[in-house]
Write a protein that holds these residues in place. Sequence first.
Motif, PDB file in Angstrom:
ATOM      1  N   ARG A 115      -1.485   7.997 -71.053  1.00 28.61           N
ATOM      2  CA  ARG A 115      -0.613   8.001 -72.237  1.00 28.61           C
ATOM      3  C   ARG A 115      -0.441   6.587 -72.810  1.00 28.61           C
ATOM      4  NH1 ARG A 115       1.250  13.023 -72.962  1.00 28.61           N
ATOM      5  NH2 ARG A 115       2.683  12.335 -74.631  1.00 28.61           N
ATOM      6  N   GLU A 118       1.018   5.925 -76.755  1.00 25.90           N
ATOM      7  CA  GLU A 118       2.460   5.873 -77.008  1.00 25.90           C
ATOM      8  C   GLU A 118       3.109   4.710 -76.261  1.00 25.90           C
ATOM      9  OE1 GLU A 118       4.511   9.067 -74.064  1.00 25.90           O
ATOM     10  OE2 GLU A 118       3.143   9.914 -75.557  1.00 25.90           O
ATOM     11  N   LYS A 119       2.556   4.334 -75.081  1.00 26.27           N
ATOM     12  CA  LYS A 119       3.092   3.166 -74.368  1.00 26.27           C
ATOM     13  C   LYS A 119       2.905   1.905 -75.200  1.00 26.27           C
ATOM     14  CE  LYS A 119       4.175   5.219 -70.409  1.00 26.27           C
ATOM     15  NZ  LYS A 119       5.576   5.330 -69.943  1.00 26.27           N
ATOM     16  N   ARG A 122       5.288   1.872 -78.257  1.00 24.68           N
ATOM     17  CA  ARG A 122       6.685   1.558 -77.922  1.00 24.68           C
ATOM     18  C   ARG A 122       6.876   0.083 -77.618  1.00 24.68           C
ATOM     19  NH1 ARG A 122       8.412   6.989 -74.433  1.00 24.68           N
ATOM     20  NH2 ARG A 122       8.156   8.413 -76.205  1.00 24.68           N
ATOM     21  N   VAL A 127      10.345  -1.540 -77.310  1.00 22.02           N
ATOM     22  CA  VAL A 127      10.946  -0.659 -76.300  1.00 22.02           C
ATOM     23  C   VAL A 127      10.169  -0.782 -74.996  1.00 22.02           C
ATOM     24  CG1 VAL A 127      11.521   1.729 -75.685  1.00 22.02           C
ATOM     25  CG2 VAL A 127      11.720   0.957 -78.069  1.00 22.02           C
ATOM     26  N   TRP A 128      10.896  -1.123 -73.908  1.00 25.89           N
ATOM     27  CA  TRP A 128      10.291  -1.234 -72.578  1.00 25.89           C
ATOM     28  C   TRP A 128      10.419   0.118 -71.874  1.00 25.89           C
ATOM     29  CZ3 TRP A 128       7.572  -5.081 -70.295  1.00 25.89           C
ATOM     30  CH2 TRP A 128       7.373  -5.029 -68.914  1.00 25.89           C
ATOM     31  N   ASP A 129       9.297   0.857 -71.753  1.00 25.00           N
ATOM     32  CA  ASP A 129       9.321   2.205 -71.183  1.00 25.00           C
ATOM     33  C   ASP A 129       8.420   2.244 -69.956  1.00 25.00           C
ATOM     34  OD1 ASP A 129       9.486   4.907 -70.675  1.00 25.00           O
ATOM     35  OD2 ASP A 129       8.179   5.498 -72.335  1.00 25.00           O
ATOM     36  N   LYS A 130       8.911   1.713 -68.848  1.00 25.96           N
ATOM     37  CA  LYS A 130       8.125   1.640 -67.607  1.00 25.96           C
ATOM     38  C   LYS A 130       8.361   2.924 -66.806  1.00 25.96           C
ATOM     39  CE  LYS A 130       7.104  -1.429 -63.714  1.00 25.96           C
ATOM     40  NZ  LYS A 130       7.116  -0.386 -62.680  1.00 25.96           N
ATOM     41  N   SER A 131       7.548   3.943 -67.141  1.00 28.02           N
ATOM     42  CA  SER A 131       7.716   5.250 -66.514  1.00 28.02           C
ATOM     43  C   SER A 131       6.357   5.858 -66.224  1.00 28.02           C
ATOM     44  CB  SER A 131       8.502   6.185 -67.439  1.00 28.02           C
ATOM     45  OG  SER A 131       8.432   7.526 -66.993  1.00 28.02           O
ATOM     46  N   ARG A 133       5.993   9.104 -66.050  1.00 26.72           N
ATOM     47  CA  ARG A 133       6.080  10.480 -66.535  1.00 26.72           C
ATOM     48  C   ARG A 133       4.863  10.829 -67.400  1.00 26.72           C
ATOM     49  NH1 ARG A 133       7.947  12.392 -71.234  1.00 26.72           N
ATOM     50  NH2 ARG A 133       8.744  10.303 -71.759  1.00 26.72           N
ATOM     51  N   SER A 135       1.770  10.543 -66.731  1.00 31.15           N
ATOM     52  CA  SER A 135       0.621   9.656 -66.547  1.00 31.15           C
ATOM     53  C   SER A 135      -0.150  10.070 -65.301  1.00 31.15           C
ATOM     54  CB  SER A 135       1.110   8.214 -66.410  1.00 31.15           C
ATOM     55  OG  SER A 135       0.039   7.323 -66.251  1.00 31.15           O
ATOM     56  N   ASP A 274       2.220  11.905 -81.059  1.00 32.63           N
ATOM     57  CA  ASP A 274       2.210  11.168 -79.800  1.00 32.63           C
ATOM     58  C   ASP A 274       0.939  11.471 -79.009  1.00 32.63           C
ATOM     59  OD1 ASP A 274       4.609   9.915 -80.186  1.00 32.63           O
ATOM     60  OD2 ASP A 274       5.788  11.311 -78.973  1.00 32.63           O
TER      61      ASP A 274
END
Length: 397
Positions: A115, A118-119, A122, A127-131, A133, A135, A274
């Motif tokens: 993904r 979208e990472k 962001r 936006v820090w989206d360290k996930s 989910r 992936s 997305d």
Amino acid sequence: MKALLLENIHPAAVEVLEGRGYHVDIRPGSMSEDELIASLTDIRLLGIRSNTTVTRRVLDEAPQLVAIGCFCIGTNQVDLAASTERGIGVFNAPYSNTRSVVELVIGEIIALARRLPEKTQRMHDGVWDKSARGSHEVRGRTLGIVGYGNIGTQLSTVAEALGMRVVFYDKADRPAHGNARRTGSLAELLEVADVVSLHVDGRSGNAGFFGASEFAAMKPRALFINASRGMVVDYDSLRDHVLSGHIAGAAVDVFPAEPKAQGDPFDSVLRGLDNVILTPHIGGSTQEAQQEIGWFVAEKLVRFALEGSTALSVNLPPVLPPALVPGRRLGLLHHNVAGVLAELNATFAAAGDNVIDQHLSTRDGLGYVVTDASEPLSAESIERLRRSEYCLWARTW
């Protein structure tokens, strides 16, 4: 001798053509039908890519045209039937950009599985989206390849090297590479594939090949890639299945209608979604591929125009004659009827022409024979053959 090259064809093509005595006119963009007609008045060789369409009307207005080079894989932008009727050779590059397309698809598979689109977006949005989910690794996943030709088979090999399982579907009887497994139907492939990648050609029968029912048959949360032809996919249906979450991500490099020139506006129902990668038909657009294509197709054009070789032509009978001895070769493109070769050789014998080498091939309604003689062929023989009812053209080299 003049050649016209459109759509930013690599300079390697110019080098080949100029090296064989052609004056080359280079245009960066594609041409409309009327623009093409106006530009082909005294052109013998035409080079295009995918955005220029060569219609029957264009060919009617281009009496000097000898050959068309498609500096790409597809040839559906050329009216092949009309070209064949006029004895115009059409050539393409079926192998030269294979690796580039495969590398793009592999990169997209990994990017979609992680993904990354979208990472990345962001992060640009602050936006820090360290996930983790949604992936996944690609190792152990099943890649379904629809169309197992030059690109599909090489993609199969590279995907296996990454640890993927590969299944494929093709209407033609093609041998499996490595541990890949053939499926008996498209439905069987869609049932097991975690990633579906299309590699079918642009023939008219493939229009709308992949639509709502095919997307619905894919595994939930599977990925979809189209780097073949835009018209084979119903993108409205793809949008619906991405929005519903049934398709976890998609990468699309080709579209039913594409801008004609650099910088032209682009729109698609897939914009803004997305985990959807949109690229501007760049599957084969690497410097390495474009250089190889430029050299390969230009070589085919000049060997046809200056030596009579039809090797790898997509529409004329294939003949690969030996090295040329200037002034002693005749090529005859003719209707494929009984007795042509006998009459041809009787004509040579009557004029005292000594044939030392001869190559004949047929395709559908045409035959093509290349004859080499020990001395220059007599004008009497050549003129008689040109007047024959079965002759499309007779050329000497």
